[in-house]
Design an enzyme around this catalytic site. Sequence first.
Site, PDB file in Angstrom:
ATOM      1  N   ALA A  30       0.809  -1.030   0.405  1.00  0.00           N
ATOM      2  CA  ALA A  30       0.088  -0.461   0.305  1.00  0.00           C
ATOM      3  C   ALA A  30       0.681   1.280   0.030  1.00  0.00           C
ATOM      4  O   ALA A  30       0.327   2.382  -0.857  1.00  0.00           O
ATOM      5  CB  ALA A  30      -1.185   0.024   1.285  1.00  0.00           C
ATOM      6  N   ILE A 109      -4.902  -3.287  -5.572  1.00  0.00           N
ATOM      7  CA  ILE A 109      -6.174  -3.364  -5.657  1.00  0.00           C
ATOM      8  C   ILE A 109      -5.806  -2.625  -6.222  1.00  0.00           C
ATOM      9  O   ILE A 109      -7.531  -2.130  -7.192  1.00  0.00           O
ATOM     10  CB  ILE A 109      -6.783  -3.614  -4.325  1.00  0.00           C
ATOM     11  N   ASP A 110      -5.581  -1.278  -6.444  1.00  0.00           N
ATOM     12  CA  ASP A 110      -5.820  -0.036  -7.420  1.00  0.00           C
ATOM     13  C   ASP A 110      -5.264   0.262  -8.627  1.00  0.00           C
ATOM     14  O   ASP A 110      -5.883   0.988  -9.090  1.00  0.00           O
ATOM     15  CB  ASP A 110      -4.664   1.295  -6.496  1.00  0.00           C
ATOM     16  N   HIS A 127      -4.096 -10.030  -4.408  1.00  0.00           N
ATOM     17  CA  HIS A 127      -5.664  -9.304  -3.680  1.00  0.00           C
ATOM     18  C   HIS A 127      -6.314  -9.156  -4.365  1.00  0.00           C
ATOM     19  O   HIS A 127      -7.351  -8.572  -3.372  1.00  0.00           O
ATOM     20  CB  HIS A 127      -4.958  -8.237  -2.117  1.00  0.00           C
ATOM     21  N   CYS A 135     -18.429 -12.296 -11.069  1.00  0.00           N
ATOM     22  CA  CYS A 135     -19.314 -13.903 -10.740  1.00  0.00           C
ATOM     23  C   CYS A 135     -19.002 -14.064  -9.741  1.00  0.00           C
ATOM     24  O   CYS A 135     -18.248 -15.047  -9.793  1.00  0.00           O
ATOM     25  CB  CYS A 135     -20.664 -13.726 -11.446  1.00  0.00           C
ATOM     26  N   CYS A 160     -25.484 -11.597 -11.121  1.00  0.00           N
ATOM     27  CA  CYS A 160     -24.948 -12.028 -12.085  1.00  0.00           C
ATOM     28  C   CYS A 160     -26.009 -11.512 -13.430  1.00  0.00           C
ATOM     29  O   CYS A 160     -26.835 -12.405 -13.354  1.00  0.00           O
ATOM     30  CB  CYS A 160     -23.869 -13.049 -11.878  1.00  0.00           C
ATOM     31  N   SER A 201       5.720  -1.924   2.339  1.00  0.00           N
ATOM     32  CA  SER A 201       4.832  -3.116   2.430  1.00  0.00           C
ATOM     33  C   SER A 201       5.562  -3.127   3.895  1.00  0.00           C
ATOM     34  O   SER A 201       6.631  -3.418   3.908  1.00  0.00           O
ATOM     35  CB  SER A 201       5.103  -4.453   1.938  1.00  0.00           C
ATOM     36  N   SER A 202       4.463  -3.203   5.222  1.00  0.00           N
ATOM     37  CA  SER A 202       4.536  -3.495   6.377  1.00  0.00           C
ATOM     38  C   SER A 202       5.203  -4.771   6.744  1.00  0.00           C
ATOM     39  O   SER A 202       5.855  -5.280   7.708  1.00  0.00           O
ATOM     40  CB  SER A 202       3.768  -2.735   7.125  1.00  0.00           C
ATOM     41  N   ILE A 244       9.411   6.037  -0.949  1.00  0.00           N
ATOM     42  CA  ILE A 244       9.559   5.795  -2.422  1.00  0.00           C
ATOM     43  C   ILE A 244       9.917   6.350  -3.739  1.00  0.00           C
ATOM     44  O   ILE A 244      10.724   6.033  -4.365  1.00  0.00           O
ATOM     45  CB  ILE A 244       8.189   4.788  -2.312  1.00  0.00           C
TER      46      ILE A 244
HETATM   47  P1  NAD Z   1       0.600  -1.205   4.946  1.00  0.00           P
HETATM   48  O1  NAD Z   1      -0.081  -0.250   5.179  1.00  0.00           O
HETATM   49  O2  NAD Z   1       0.653  -2.835   5.903  1.00  0.00           O
HETATM   50  O3  NAD Z   1       1.709  -1.063   4.326  1.00  0.00           O
HETATM   51  C1  NAD Z   1       2.467  -0.307   4.621  1.00  0.00           C
HETATM   52  C2  NAD Z   1       4.428   0.303   4.128  1.00  0.00           C
HETATM   53  O4  NAD Z   1       4.195   1.073   3.371  1.00  0.00           O
HETATM   54  C3  NAD Z   1       3.574   0.568   5.435  1.00  0.00           C
HETATM   55  O5  NAD Z   1       5.011   0.079   6.775  1.00  0.00           O
HETATM   56  C4  NAD Z   1       4.059   2.200   5.405  1.00  0.00           C
HETATM   57  O6  NAD Z   1       5.027   3.047   6.505  1.00  0.00           O
HETATM   58  C5  NAD Z   1       5.003   2.576   4.279  1.00  0.00           C
HETATM   59  N1  NAD Z   1       4.417   4.034   3.887  1.00  0.00           N
HETATM   60  C6  NAD Z   1       3.332   4.280   3.336  1.00  0.00           C
HETATM   61  N2  NAD Z   1       4.206   5.416   2.107  1.00  0.00           N
HETATM   62  C7  NAD Z   1       5.815   4.791   2.613  1.00  0.00           C
HETATM   63  C8  NAD Z   1       6.555   5.307   0.873  1.00  0.00           C
HETATM   64  N3  NAD Z   1       5.190   6.932   0.208  1.00  0.00           N
HETATM   65  N4  NAD Z   1       7.798   5.470   0.829  1.00  0.00           N
HETATM   66  C9  NAD Z   1       7.915   3.819   1.771  1.00  0.00           C
HETATM   67  N5  NAD Z   1       7.027   3.749   2.664  1.00  0.00           N
HETATM   68  C10 NAD Z   1       5.950   4.327   2.436  1.00  0.00           C
HETATM   69  O7  NAD Z   1       0.507  -2.265   3.824  1.00  0.00           O
HETATM   70  P2  NAD Z   1       0.946  -3.586   2.767  1.00  0.00           P
HETATM   71  O8  NAD Z   1       2.105  -3.643   3.727  1.00  0.00           O
HETATM   72  O9  NAD Z   1       0.662  -3.405   1.620  1.00  0.00           O
HETATM   73  O10 NAD Z   1      -0.668  -4.701   3.354  1.00  0.00           O
HETATM   74  C11 NAD Z   1      -2.023  -3.822   3.454  1.00  0.00           C
HETATM   75  C12 NAD Z   1      -2.802  -4.691   2.577  1.00  0.00           C
HETATM   76  O11 NAD Z   1      -4.208  -3.654   1.922  1.00  0.00           O
HETATM   77  C13 NAD Z   1      -2.645  -5.494   1.130  1.00  0.00           C
HETATM   78  O12 NAD Z   1      -2.648  -6.939   1.658  1.00  0.00           O
HETATM   79  C14 NAD Z   1      -3.488  -4.768  -0.105  1.00  0.00           C
HETATM   80  O13 NAD Z   1      -4.287  -5.221  -0.435  1.00  0.00           O
HETATM   81  C15 NAD Z   1      -4.490  -3.497   0.613  1.00  0.00           C
HETATM   82  N6  NAD Z   1      -3.645  -2.163   0.465  1.00  0.00           N
HETATM   83  C16 NAD Z   1      -4.306  -2.029  -0.840  1.00  0.00           C
HETATM   84  C17 NAD Z   1      -4.265  -0.458  -1.438  1.00  0.00           C
HETATM   85  C18 NAD Z   1      -3.735   0.027  -2.089  1.00  0.00           C
HETATM   86  O14 NAD Z   1      -4.454  -0.703  -3.357  1.00  0.00           O
HETATM   87  N7  NAD Z   1      -3.027   1.131  -3.036  1.00  0.00           N
HETATM   88  C19 NAD Z   1      -4.240   0.747  -0.772  1.00  0.00           C
HETATM   89  C20 NAD Z   1      -4.281   0.452   0.998  1.00  0.00           C
HETATM   90  C21 NAD Z   1      -4.551  -0.813   1.518  1.00  0.00           C
END
Ligand code: NAD
Length: 254
Positions: A30, A109-110, A127, A135, A160, A201-202, A244
């Site tokens: 995310a 998922i975006d 995800h 469906c 559906c 990702s966390s 990032i």
């Molecule tokens: P998470 O929110 O658990 O972790 C995100 C990590 O990214 C955090 O540790 C945060 O500190 C770090 N972070 C945020 N912005 C940052 C940046 N600009 N640069 C560097 N680090 C940054 O997310 P996850 O590990 O992806 O798990 C959450 C779940 O939520 C996923 O399975 C996903 O499917 C879903 N999700 C998706 C979206 C999306 O599609 N954009 C958004 C929210 C949640």
Amino acid sequence: MTVFEDLAESRRQLGEAVAAARRIVFFTGAGMSTESGIPDFRSPGGYWSTRKPIMFDDFCTSREARQEDWRRRYDLADQLAATEPNAGHFEIARMVACGRASHVITQNIDGLHQRAGTPPEKVIELHGNATYATCLSCGLHHGLDDLRPEFEATGEPPVCRYCGGLVKAAVVSFGQAMPSGPMAAAHEASLAADLFVVLGSSLVVYPAAGFPLLARRNGATLVIVNREATPLDAEADLVLEGEIGEVLRGISAG
Ligand code: NAD
């Protein structure tokens, strides 16, 4: 594990790892999309701090749960329509286009990797994808825009048009099985990688967080780029605590 305080030095190290690699895999969470304005999952003010997840079983058995799920889907669809891929998505797309990166494995998922130009067949979505629906009975693809007028007019969760089954946004909900095709593709890509780069990702959501470990234990160099520490930092060859966009800037030109 190496953690550099100095961003310039850590970017130099990352540049060297990228230059030496033949088959890079990016693994995004995310945090990849926060610079596009989409909140991440766990940070304060993030999505789940204000909404309780809807479990898959509840979606299947409760009309009210389906209605709430669809209201949230259209809120998210409106948010995504007003969102653009960010500089990091474009750097990754360039790395894929020039053949340096084989795949992007994403938890997101975006659909922003595809919108930045990474070919859909190179994006492994663990995800699912929130930009369309399927469906649950026959798998038929449904466009969110096609279903919206009737949902908004009647409040009835969509079914559906072919078989009458329940239609659900094509995301993996809590309690829903992981998709076997993307899981197998991610496994294969992780084993083939010589450089595996985690971005935003966390690394606490499994089984997704197992892929960096799989790649590392199979001999790939593991790099983690995140704003904060993760539970897998000790396994990584290089950890960059930074934003990032800034870390990846110009990486495809090196
Ligand atoms: P998470 O929110 O658990 O972790 C995100 C990590 O990214 C955090 O540790 C945060 O500190 C770090 N972070 C945020 N912005 C940052 C940046 N600009 N640069 C560097 N680090 C940054 O997310 P996850 O590990 O992806 O798990 C959450 C779940 O939520 C996923 O399975 C996903 O499917 C879903 N999700 C998706 C979206 C999306 O599609 N954009 C958004 C929210 C949640």
